[in-house]
Structures are given as structure tokens and as C-alpha cells.
Write an enzyme that holds these catalytic residues in place. Sequence first.
Site, PDB file in Angstrom:
ATOM      1  N   GLU A 162      45.057  46.615  32.000  1.00 60.07           N
ATOM      2  CA  GLU A 162      43.863  46.841  31.314  1.00 60.07           C
ATOM      3  C   GLU A 162      43.098  47.891  31.728  1.00 60.07           C
ATOM      4  O   GLU A 162      42.602  48.589  32.084  1.00 60.07           O
ATOM      5  CB  GLU A 162      42.747  45.874  32.862  1.00 60.07           C
ATOM      6  CG  GLU A 162      43.099  44.758  32.878  1.00 60.07           C
ATOM      7  CD  GLU A 162      42.557  43.761  33.729  1.00 60.07           C
ATOM      8  OE1 GLU A 162      41.800  44.471  34.564  1.00 60.07           O
ATOM      9  OE2 GLU A 162      42.299  42.825  34.146  1.00 60.07           O
ATOM     10  N   GLU A 369      46.877  37.224  34.697  1.00 63.36           N
ATOM     11  CA  GLU A 369      45.851  37.457  35.032  1.00 63.36           C
ATOM     12  C   GLU A 369      44.890  36.107  35.336  1.00 63.36           C
ATOM     13  O   GLU A 369      45.240  36.544  33.783  1.00 63.36           O
ATOM     14  CB  GLU A 369      44.846  38.492  35.881  1.00 63.36           C
ATOM     15  CG  GLU A 369      45.695  39.746  36.805  1.00 63.36           C
ATOM     16  CD  GLU A 369      44.388  40.267  36.628  1.00 63.36           C
ATOM     17  OE1 GLU A 369      43.770  40.645  36.876  1.00 63.36           O
ATOM     18  OE2 GLU A 369      45.131  42.210  36.716  1.00 63.36           O
TER      19      GLU A 369
HETATM   20  O1  IFM Z   1      40.702  41.934  41.196  1.00 59.78           O
HETATM   21  C1  IFM Z   1      40.719  42.586  39.222  1.00 59.78           C
HETATM   22  C2  IFM Z   1      41.950  42.882  38.964  1.00 59.78           C
HETATM   23  O2  IFM Z   1      42.239  44.821  39.678  1.00 59.78           O
HETATM   24  C3  IFM Z   1      41.927  43.467  37.315  1.00 59.78           C
HETATM   25  N1  IFM Z   1      41.243  42.270  36.601  1.00 59.78           N
HETATM   26  C4  IFM Z   1      40.565  41.712  37.009  1.00 59.78           C
HETATM   27  C5  IFM Z   1      40.812  41.251  38.929  1.00 59.78           C
HETATM   28  C6  IFM Z   1      39.087  40.185  38.998  1.00 59.78           C
HETATM   29  O3  IFM Z   1      38.430  41.488  38.480  1.00 59.78           O
END
Ligand code: IFM
Length: 466
Positions: A162, A369
Amino acid sequence: MFPERFLFGTATASYQIEGAVHEDGRGPSIWDTFSHTPGNVAHADTGDIACDHYHRLEEDLDLMASLGMDAYRFSLAWPRIQPSGRAPANPAGLAFYDRLVDGLLARGIHPVVTLYHWDLPQALQDAGGWADRDTAAAFADYAAVAGEALGDRVQMWTTLNEPWCSAFLGHGSGVHAPGITDPVTALRAAHHLNLAHGLALQALRARVRADAQFSVALNLHVVRPDRADDAGDVDAARQIDAVGNRIFLDPMLAGAYPDDLLADTATVTDWSFVHDGDLARIHQPLEAIGVNYYSTSRVRRWDGVGSNNHSAGHNTSTASPWPGAASVQFLPQPGPYTEMGWNIDPSGLYELLMRMHREHPQQWLLVTENGAAFADAVTMSDGHPVVHDPDRIDYLRRHLAVVQQARDDGADVRGYFAWSLLDNFEWAYGYDKRFGLVRVDFDTLARTPKDSALWYSRLARSRTLR
Ligand code: IFM
């Protein structure tokens, strides 16, 4: 049915779970500094102990094995491997990841390594951080160290997690470390993260096993115009797509920044931090795109009345994470919502996967994710704690159904990583927001698989979504 080779896994990040911040030579990171600065994190929580994963490695590995996971996506803590962000490497830090990788492989779990999930060594921040192009060069050196150490065993590598958050929450709205609020710095940081990605890929490929596969994990924004027939709203969505998505996708996958992004941000910066040859350095062969997905956004062209609500979904800050987009308004989304206040909309994940499939057919896809925070309640059953979390199961089931749909419709999605294995340090929200499939009691650090973990485990074993 998901095929046998489809990877079901969970994901975590070093600062969110490891703890042991002063042990075995680890140096401080920007998140140590940020979380220890009063006012930055809810309840003044820090990652000092987190889930104590550093000391509970074997227990957590056994937990993953007991759940029948195919893969585990985790990040390396740069300051554990290079305490000051530069050579020399710290043997004790590398030894921890050696044990982790070996422990996964011994249990038949594929390691998926992310090089950077936001814990920049503080010494590099003191020298300019991501606003400085030298940080990209330092990142390539760090990638080389990681590749030398683990590249004989790790097949799947992700450069950055990210980078939008690193650049724009870290340097635009300032709600993430290092807490800077300056649009020019945010754009410089975005470019240097892109450069770091490209340089790291070059460094890694030269050192790791020949069948290695590389990806980047992007939190791609699904931005919808409020009124699909309003040219202003459609343009607002285009603008957020440029500075939220294509600012990374285009240089990494096509070797150019989008013209509309350069035009939208022309009053902010002349982009002179992009040097000759940088785009070729960024544009390296990439096997896969990692998609991190949670919710959608709805925007319209702002008429200057009321708030443009730029920080929607990312804490409150008066500074914007969207350089050049002052005339875009973020609208509240219809529910239902997770505990983060994020709307639940699996169609956004389908849209993203199909878009990546259409626009970047050379790359296969991983959902790196996806998951949800809910206010879990612990009850006792036969003297044991249990967590019934039907909302999380429903969230996962509905998102996995669209992954299946996207696969049926031709998208080459090869794996899904639930965020997260454990409840953990949710950045500026501290320990309040629980994303784990496994509950962590932050007083005792005891782990309790929630119903969702047991459900996900049955899915991984049966390959059948029920
Ligand atoms: O916890 C975070 C992660 O570190 C990065 N993506 C989003 C998740 C939830 O906010």
C-alpha cells in the site's frame, strides 16, 4: 470449488504483530517514533509488545498449520534487518526471519514476503525519509540483503504494501508515520516509493531462486461518481483514480505517469523530482498484482459548500491525503459498515479484479488483503473462551464469492489472504479495531481462534465455499 493450487492464506505486518522492538539489535522505526508521540494513536497504544509474535513464533506457526493454511503473507521489519536502514545487516534480525521461513516450509505453508509494510528505519527518516531519493537506493540494498538471506527458500515476493498509505497518509494527511502534512512531499514520496519498488525488483531478481514471483500490494480505490450522468462527478472520480491508483499502476506496469495526474497536480509540483531514467527503473517485469480491498468511495465535484470530507475512512485530519484534488468531495457511503466505519460492498472487489484483468492481462492476481474489524464478544463455553463472529464470516464469504465469480469470468486470481491472522495494532486506531481471525487477549496475549478462523479453515481444506 476453488482449485487445489489456489492459495488460501492470512496476512500480517511486522510492526502490527511482532513487538520486541528493542530486542536482538532491532533499530527504531518511524512507527516507534510516531506511536510514542502523544496524540498520534488512540489510547497512546504502541507496537512495543503488539501480539508478541517475535517470542511466540512457534505457537503462531502451529496455529496456522492447525487451520490448514496454504500460505502466509508477512512483512520483514527493515529495522530488524538493518537497524539504521543501511549496511551492515543484523544477523539476529535475519535469524528470526530464517526461523519463520523454515517453520512455514516445515509445515507445508508457502511464505509470501513483503519487504516494506511501513516501518521505515528512523535513521533514514532523519536523513529525509521517502521525500529523499536516497531512500529508494537504500531500499534496494535492503532488498538485496533480504534476497541473499531468504531467496533460496522464498518464492513469492512483494515489494511494497500500500504505497498510497505510505505516501499520502504518511505525508499528506499525516495520520500515519512520519506524520507530515505537505502535498509536495507526499508526491515526492510516492515517486520515491515507485523508484524503490523498481530498484528492489532489480536487486532481488539477481539474487533469488530462478522461479521467484514478484508482486506489489496496492490498496486500489474503487471510486464511483455520485451521479453517473454528471460530468463533474465523473471527472472527480477520474481524478481520485489518477492520484490513488494510476500513480502507482502506470509507472510500474507501463513506465509512465498518467498525463491527467500530471495536469491535475501541476499547481502543486512540477514533478522535477522525476529524473531521467527513473521511469525505466520503475518499470520492471512483474508477475502479479496484489489487490488489497476493503470498501468503496463515492465522490462528486465539490461546490465549496460544507466539508469535502477528504479524510473519510482514515481518521480525522484537517490536511488532505489527495494532492491537487481540493474540488473533490467524498460522500458518506450507505451501510452496512464494519467497525472501521467502512462500507461493506463486495461488488467493489469484483470490479477491481475484473479491471486489473482487463487492463493488465500480463499479470495474474492475488487478493493480498481483505477482511473486516468487528466488535467481537468473548463468551465462555465449557470453560473455554469462544468468539462467535457471524458478521466477519459473512464478510469473508461474500468477498470470496466474488473472487470465485471473477475467476469464472476469466480473471486469473491465484490466492486470497485474509486480513488478518491475529487481532493486532491497527495503526492510528491502536488495538481497538480487531481484524483477526484469531482473537488476541492483549492482557494475557492468549490466542483464541474465532468462529471465522474455523470457517476459513474448513474452506481451505474443502475448497468449497459454503
Ligand atoms: O491493518 C491494515 C494493514 O496494515 C494495511 N491494509 C489495511 C489494514 C486494515 O486497515
